[in-house]
Scaffold this active site. Structure first.
Site, PDB file in Angstrom:
ATOM      1  N   ASP A  24      80.878  68.814  54.704  1.00 21.02           N
ATOM      2  CA  ASP A  24      80.856  68.852  56.164  1.00 21.02           C
ATOM      3  C   ASP A  24      79.704  69.738  56.639  1.00 21.02           C
ATOM      4  O   ASP A  24      79.691  70.936  56.384  1.00 21.02           O
ATOM      5  CB  ASP A  24      82.201  69.454  56.618  1.00 21.02           C
ATOM      6  CG  ASP A  24      82.377  69.466  58.101  1.00 21.02           C
ATOM      7  OD1 ASP A  24      83.426  69.970  58.546  1.00 21.02           O
ATOM      8  OD2 ASP A  24      81.480  68.998  58.819  1.00 21.02           O
ATOM      9  N   MET A  38      82.041  73.508  52.819  1.00 16.32           N
ATOM     10  CA  MET A  38      81.179  73.594  53.999  1.00 16.32           C
ATOM     11  C   MET A  38      79.727  73.623  53.532  1.00 16.32           C
ATOM     12  O   MET A  38      79.334  74.475  52.725  1.00 16.32           O
ATOM     13  CB  MET A  38      81.505  74.842  54.804  1.00 16.32           C
ATOM     14  CG  MET A  38      82.829  74.792  55.556  1.00 16.32           C
ATOM     15  SD  MET A  38      83.013  73.364  56.631  1.00 16.32           S
ATOM     16  CE  MET A  38      81.731  73.685  57.858  1.00 16.32           C
ATOM     17  N   MET A  74      89.214  75.679  62.178  1.00 16.24           N
ATOM     18  CA  MET A  74      88.348  76.850  62.077  1.00 16.24           C
ATOM     19  C   MET A  74      88.935  77.910  63.013  1.00 16.24           C
ATOM     20  O   MET A  74      88.379  78.228  64.079  1.00 16.24           O
ATOM     21  CB  MET A  74      86.900  76.491  62.460  1.00 16.24           C
ATOM     22  CG  MET A  74      86.222  75.659  61.382  1.00 16.24           C
ATOM     23  SD  MET A  74      84.709  74.873  61.939  1.00 16.24           S
ATOM     24  CE  MET A  74      85.395  73.367  62.619  1.00 16.24           C
ATOM     25  N   HIS A 131      90.132  69.811  61.052  1.00 17.00           N
ATOM     26  CA  HIS A 131      89.494  70.956  60.389  1.00 17.00           C
ATOM     27  C   HIS A 131      89.759  72.190  61.245  1.00 17.00           C
ATOM     28  O   HIS A 131      89.165  72.335  62.323  1.00 17.00           O
ATOM     29  CB  HIS A 131      88.001  70.642  60.279  1.00 17.00           C
ATOM     30  CG  HIS A 131      87.173  71.717  59.683  1.00 17.00           C
ATOM     31  ND1 HIS A 131      85.794  71.643  59.696  1.00 17.00           N
ATOM     32  CD2 HIS A 131      87.495  72.876  59.072  1.00 17.00           C
ATOM     33  CE1 HIS A 131      85.301  72.716  59.108  1.00 17.00           C
ATOM     34  NE2 HIS A 131      86.301  73.482  58.721  1.00 17.00           N
ATOM     35  N   ASP A 187      87.182  68.968  64.869  1.00 12.82           N
ATOM     36  CA  ASP A 187      86.816  70.371  64.589  1.00 12.82           C
ATOM     37  C   ASP A 187      87.483  71.293  65.601  1.00 12.82           C
ATOM     38  O   ASP A 187      87.103  71.295  66.779  1.00 12.82           O
ATOM     39  CB  ASP A 187      85.295  70.541  64.672  1.00 12.82           C
ATOM     40  CG  ASP A 187      84.612  69.898  63.485  1.00 12.82           C
ATOM     41  OD1 ASP A 187      83.699  69.081  63.689  1.00 12.82           O
ATOM     42  OD2 ASP A 187      85.019  70.214  62.360  1.00 12.82           O
ATOM     43  N   SER A 200      82.543  63.142  63.101  1.00  4.75           N
ATOM     44  CA  SER A 200      83.052  64.386  63.690  1.00  4.75           C
ATOM     45  C   SER A 200      82.927  64.332  65.206  1.00  4.75           C
ATOM     46  O   SER A 200      81.821  64.266  65.750  1.00  4.75           O
ATOM     47  CB  SER A 200      82.253  65.580  63.148  1.00  4.75           C
ATOM     48  OG  SER A 200      82.574  66.731  63.895  1.00  4.75           O
ATOM     49  N   MET A 255      88.064  74.928  66.912  1.00  9.41           N
ATOM     50  CA  MET A 255      87.374  76.224  66.840  1.00  9.41           C
ATOM     51  C   MET A 255      87.976  77.172  67.873  1.00  9.41           C
ATOM     52  O   MET A 255      88.164  76.792  69.037  1.00  9.41           O
ATOM     53  CB  MET A 255      85.880  76.030  67.127  1.00  9.41           C
ATOM     54  CG  MET A 255      85.227  75.097  66.131  1.00  9.41           C
ATOM     55  SD  MET A 255      83.491  74.836  66.559  1.00  9.41           S
ATOM     56  CE  MET A 255      83.022  73.722  65.236  1.00  9.41           C
ATOM     57  N   HIS A 270      87.228  62.977  62.382  1.00 11.42           N
ATOM     58  CA  HIS A 270      87.263  64.404  62.011  1.00 11.42           C
ATOM     59  C   HIS A 270      87.276  65.236  63.295  1.00 11.42           C
ATOM     60  O   HIS A 270      86.400  65.064  64.159  1.00 11.42           O
ATOM     61  CB  HIS A 270      86.020  64.734  61.173  1.00 11.42           C
ATOM     62  CG  HIS A 270      85.928  66.137  60.689  1.00 11.42           C
ATOM     63  ND1 HIS A 270      86.593  66.599  59.577  1.00 11.42           N
ATOM     64  CD2 HIS A 270      85.214  67.187  61.166  1.00 11.42           C
ATOM     65  CE1 HIS A 270      86.289  67.876  59.394  1.00 11.42           C
ATOM     66  NE2 HIS A 270      85.458  68.257  60.332  1.00 11.42           N
TER      67      HIS A 270
HETATM   68  C1  DX5 Z   1      80.787  72.467  61.838  1.00  9.16           C
HETATM   69  C2  DX5 Z   1      81.822  71.361  61.803  1.00  9.16           C
HETATM   70  C3  DX5 Z   1      81.246  70.053  61.370  1.00  9.16           C
HETATM   71  C4  DX5 Z   1      80.161  69.545  62.289  1.00  9.16           C
HETATM   72  C5  DX5 Z   1      79.340  68.531  61.553  1.00  9.16           C
HETATM   73  O1  DX5 Z   1      81.442  73.697  61.937  1.00  9.16           O
HETATM   74  O2  DX5 Z   1      82.863  71.681  60.902  1.00  9.16           O
HETATM   75  O3  DX5 Z   1      82.281  69.069  61.271  1.00  9.16           O
HETATM   76  O4  DX5 Z   1      80.742  68.988  63.431  1.00  9.16           O
HETATM   77  O5  DX5 Z   1      78.297  68.170  62.399  1.00  9.16           O
HETATM   78  P1  DX5 Z   1      76.871  67.735  61.843  1.00  9.16           P
HETATM   79  O6  DX5 Z   1      77.136  66.481  61.038  1.00  9.16           O
HETATM   80  O7  DX5 Z   1      76.090  67.499  63.094  1.00  9.16           O
HETATM   81  O8  DX5 Z   1      76.347  68.853  60.999  1.00  9.16           O
HETATM   82 ZN    ZN Z   2      84.346  70.041  60.461  1.00  8.65          ZN
END
Ligand code: DX5
Ligand code: ZN
Length: 215
Positions: A172, A134, A65, A63, A32, A7, A34, A30
């Site tokens: 994740d 999650m 969010m 992903h 993320d 990620s 946000m 991956h």
């Molecule tokens: C959290 C993200 C994850 C996060 C995972 O909202 O969706 O992908 O980056 O990070 P670790 O492995 O550090 O929990």
């Molecule tokens: Zn993620």
């Protein structure tokens, strides 16, 4: 064999090109996304993915969010995403968003927050490339794995197998070298790992160790 998805959220944002070179052994990246509304944090948008796309042959697993993800599907597909996973809780019309992503030629996943029941997916599961369970509350890397999610993973594994579907299980949040073997035994297909890889002295070494656990 199950796959690792480093990620980028946990990577050095000032050196993203170099950072992804460190993890090119992994078949996936991956991303993320946000928006500061669906989750408290703001990360980055499609332009970062577009900038990195020419430098990697890995599967770009994104992903979302974000609220109302339907607004941005085309932007992320144009940026070069291979898989788009949106949150069930973030849109009024999940089935329509699944259709929209597939019509855009992208693989589709749905993410469920820790408290969202699996049966919300009863009429969606067969249309999905993957389900993202999650294992932390979304928004930040470096959190602890939520143990109650193990039972949720096992239930989803059982449902997919009973219905003879090809839908993959992705998890994740809070995954690391200490819990990877136990989680693999639950039947997970895709492991997102952020801080346990990019927070390590030797990210490539962590990937090697993790792949030896998964094979
Ligand atoms: C959290 C993200 C994850 C996060 C995972 O909202 O969706 O992908 O980056 O990070 P670790 O492995 O550090 O929990
Ligand atoms: Zn993620």
């Amino acid at each position: 064999m199950a796959e690792l998805l480093p990620s980028i959220l946990a990577a050095d944002f000032a050196n993203l090109h170099n950072e992804i070179m460190k993890v090119e052994e992994a078949g996936y990246l991956h991303f993320d996304i946000m928006d500061g509304r669906y989750v408290p944090n703001i990360s980055f948008g499609p332009d970062i993915i577009k900038a990195l796309r020419p430098y990697s042959r890995q599967v770009f697993d994104t992903h979302l969010m974000i609220v109302e993800p339907e607004r941005y599907i085309d932007r992320f597909v144009e940026a070069g995403c291979d898989v788009l996973t949106f949150h069930y809780e973030a849109t009024r019309h999940p089935h329509r968003v699944v259709q929209q992503i597939k019509e855009a030629g992208c693989k589709v996943g749905i993410a469920l927050n820790p408290s969202t029941p699996l049966d919300n997916l009863d009429y969606l599961l067969e249309d999905l490339h993957q389900v993202l369970i999650m294992t932390v509350n979304p928004g930040f890397g470096g959190q602890e794995f939520i143990p109650a999610m193990k039972e949720k993973i096992s239930k989803l594994r059982k449902t997919i197998d009973e219905r003879k579907l090809k839908t993959l299980i992705q998890i994740d949040g809070g995954v690391n070298l200490n819990n990877l073997s136990e989680l693999k035994d639950l039947g997970v297909d895709l492991f997102v790992i952020g801080s346990a890889i990019f927070g390590a002295e030797d990210p490539a070494g962590v990937i090697k160790k993790a792949n030896s656990i998964l094979k």
